[in-house]
Design a protein around this motif. Structure first.
Motif, mmCIF file in Angstrom:
data_model
loop_
_atom_site.group_PDB
_atom_site.id
_atom_site.type_symbol
_atom_site.label_atom_id
_atom_site.label_comp_id
_atom_site.label_asym_id
_atom_site.label_seq_id
_atom_site.Cartn_x
_atom_site.Cartn_y
_atom_site.Cartn_z
ATOM 1 N N ASP A 1 0.684 -1.456 -0.023
ATOM 2 C CA ASP A 1 0.224 -0.026 -0.019
ATOM 3 C C ASP A 1 0.741 1.198 -0.024
ATOM 4 N N ASP A 2 2.216 1.127 0.382
ATOM 5 C CA ASP A 2 3.051 2.283 0.498
ATOM 6 C C ASP A 2 3.774 2.651 -0.780
ATOM 7 N N TYR A 3 3.895 1.694 -1.864
ATOM 8 C CA TYR A 3 4.521 1.911 -2.948
ATOM 9 C C TYR A 3 3.607 2.814 -3.835
ATOM 10 N N ASP A 4 4.246 3.709 -4.618
ATOM 11 C CA ASP A 4 3.354 4.870 -5.344
ATOM 12 C C ASP A 4 4.391 5.139 -6.592
ATOM 13 N N ARG A 5 5.384 4.453 -6.885
ATOM 14 C CA ARG A 5 5.826 4.752 -8.350
ATOM 15 C C ARG A 5 6.751 3.621 -8.698
ATOM 16 N N ILE A 6 6.856 3.491 -9.891
ATOM 17 C CA ILE A 6 7.816 2.661 -10.782
ATOM 18 C C ILE A 6 8.941 3.496 -11.268
ATOM 19 N N VAL A 7 10.216 3.372 -11.097
ATOM 20 C CA VAL A 7 11.360 4.011 -11.578
ATOM 21 C C VAL A 7 12.038 3.021 -12.574
ATOM 22 N N TRP A 8 12.291 3.456 -13.923
ATOM 23 C CA TRP A 8 13.016 2.571 -14.737
ATOM 24 C C TRP A 8 13.751 3.425 -15.632
ATOM 25 N N ASN A 9 14.877 2.640 -16.326
ATOM 26 C CA ASN A 9 15.634 3.182 -17.232
ATOM 27 C C ASN A 9 15.946 2.274 -18.177
ATOM 28 N N VAL A 10 15.965 2.394 -19.403
ATOM 29 C CA VAL A 10 16.568 1.585 -20.278
ATOM 30 C C VAL A 10 17.853 2.218 -20.657
ATOM 31 N N ARG A 11 18.935 0.875 -20.681
ATOM 32 C CA ARG A 11 20.210 1.299 -21.110
ATOM 33 C C ARG A 11 20.329 1.143 -22.648
ATOM 34 N N PRO A 12 21.331 1.689 -23.341
ATOM 35 C CA PRO A 12 21.579 1.606 -24.724
ATOM 36 C C PRO A 12 21.648 0.101 -25.351
ATOM 37 N N ASP A 13 22.240 -0.722 -24.419
ATOM 38 C CA ASP A 13 22.310 -2.166 -24.843
ATOM 39 C C ASP A 13 21.078 -2.847 -24.537
ATOM 40 N N GLY A 14 19.860 -2.319 -24.072
ATOM 41 C CA GLY A 14 18.560 -2.867 -23.933
ATOM 42 C C GLY A 14 18.239 -3.141 -22.607
ATOM 43 N N THR A 15 19.386 -3.040 -21.708
ATOM 44 C CA THR A 15 18.976 -3.754 -20.420
ATOM 45 C C THR A 15 17.882 -2.707 -19.614
ATOM 46 N N LEU A 16 16.782 -3.404 -19.167
ATOM 47 C CA LEU A 16 15.946 -2.654 -18.269
ATOM 48 C C LEU A 16 16.205 -2.606 -16.801
ATOM 49 N N ASP A 17 16.489 -1.593 -16.270
ATOM 50 C CA ASP A 17 16.877 -1.301 -14.704
ATOM 51 C C ASP A 17 15.503 -0.651 -14.179
ATOM 52 N N ALA A 18 14.637 -1.117 -13.361
ATOM 53 C CA ALA A 18 13.362 -0.963 -12.598
ATOM 54 C C ALA A 18 13.482 -1.403 -11.338
ATOM 55 N N SER A 19 12.508 -0.750 -10.754
ATOM 56 C CA SER A 19 12.318 -0.899 -9.175
ATOM 57 C C SER A 19 10.762 -0.303 -9.022
ATOM 58 N N VAL A 20 9.889 -0.726 -7.809
ATOM 59 C CA VAL A 20 8.884 -0.100 -7.251
ATOM 60 C C VAL A 20 9.408 0.516 -6.202
ATOM 61 N N GLU A 21 9.162 1.613 -5.747
ATOM 62 C CA GLU A 21 9.446 2.399 -4.829
ATOM 63 C C GLU A 21 8.586 3.130 -4.177
ATOM 64 N N ILE A 22 8.869 3.724 -2.991
ATOM 65 C CA ILE A 22 8.054 4.589 -1.994
ATOM 66 C C ILE A 22 8.465 5.792 -2.065
ATOM 67 N N SER A 23 7.895 6.985 -2.826
ATOM 68 C CA SER A 23 8.291 8.320 -2.591
ATOM 69 C C SER A 23 8.762 8.836 -1.287
ATOM 70 N N ASP A 24 9.552 9.739 -1.222
ATOM 71 C CA ASP A 24 10.182 10.505 -0.094
ATOM 72 C C ASP A 24 9.459 11.657 0.385
ATOM 73 N N LEU A 25 8.245 11.542 -0.176
ATOM 74 C CA LEU A 25 7.272 12.519 0.458
ATOM 75 C C LEU A 25 7.052 12.894 1.686
ATOM 76 N N GLU A 26 7.368 14.135 2.146
ATOM 77 C CA GLU A 26 7.362 14.847 3.345
ATOM 78 C C GLU A 26 6.240 15.685 3.283
ATOM 79 N N VAL A 27 5.290 15.793 4.015
ATOM 80 C CA VAL A 27 3.912 16.929 4.336
ATOM 81 C C VAL A 27 4.490 17.847 5.447
#
Length: 108
Positions: free
Chosen positions: A67-93
């Protein structure tokens, strides 16, 4: 209530891997990593033709934090490798200490 253990991320890219975007799939959350891995080839088949190059990856999710995860961060490298993770924002109120609240008994 079902718990989520994995998320299927599908990315479509240009031939040069310089322009990429997420591609929607019919089912993207799974109760086990094995279910995600089994569904991956079918998801790739469903999005075939939507981009010259398509990459898919199952991302692990801690069910205790689902329930805390709120974003997927991803990057595709030039060789086609996908780096990705499900993360929790560092949102502070931040709240201001100068709040004007009235006592409910004194309101008229």
């Amino acid at each position: 209530m079902e718990h989520i253990a994995a998320v299927l991320l599908v990315i479509g890219c240009s031939n040069t891997m310089t322009e990429c975007r997420e591609l929607p799939v019919s089912v993207s959350v799974f109760e086990t990593a094995q279910e995600c891995t089994a569904a991956r080839p079918f998801a790739l088949g469903d999005v075939q033709g939507q981009a010259p190059r398509i990459i898919a990856k199952c991302l692990s999710v801690d069910p205790a934090l689902e329930d805390d995860y709120d974003r997927i961060v991803w990057n595709v490298r030039p060789d086609g490798t996908l780096d990705a993770s499900v993360e929790i924002s560092d949102l502070e109120v931040a709240l201001s200490g100068a709040r004007s609240e009235k006592d409910s008994l004194s309101q008229q």
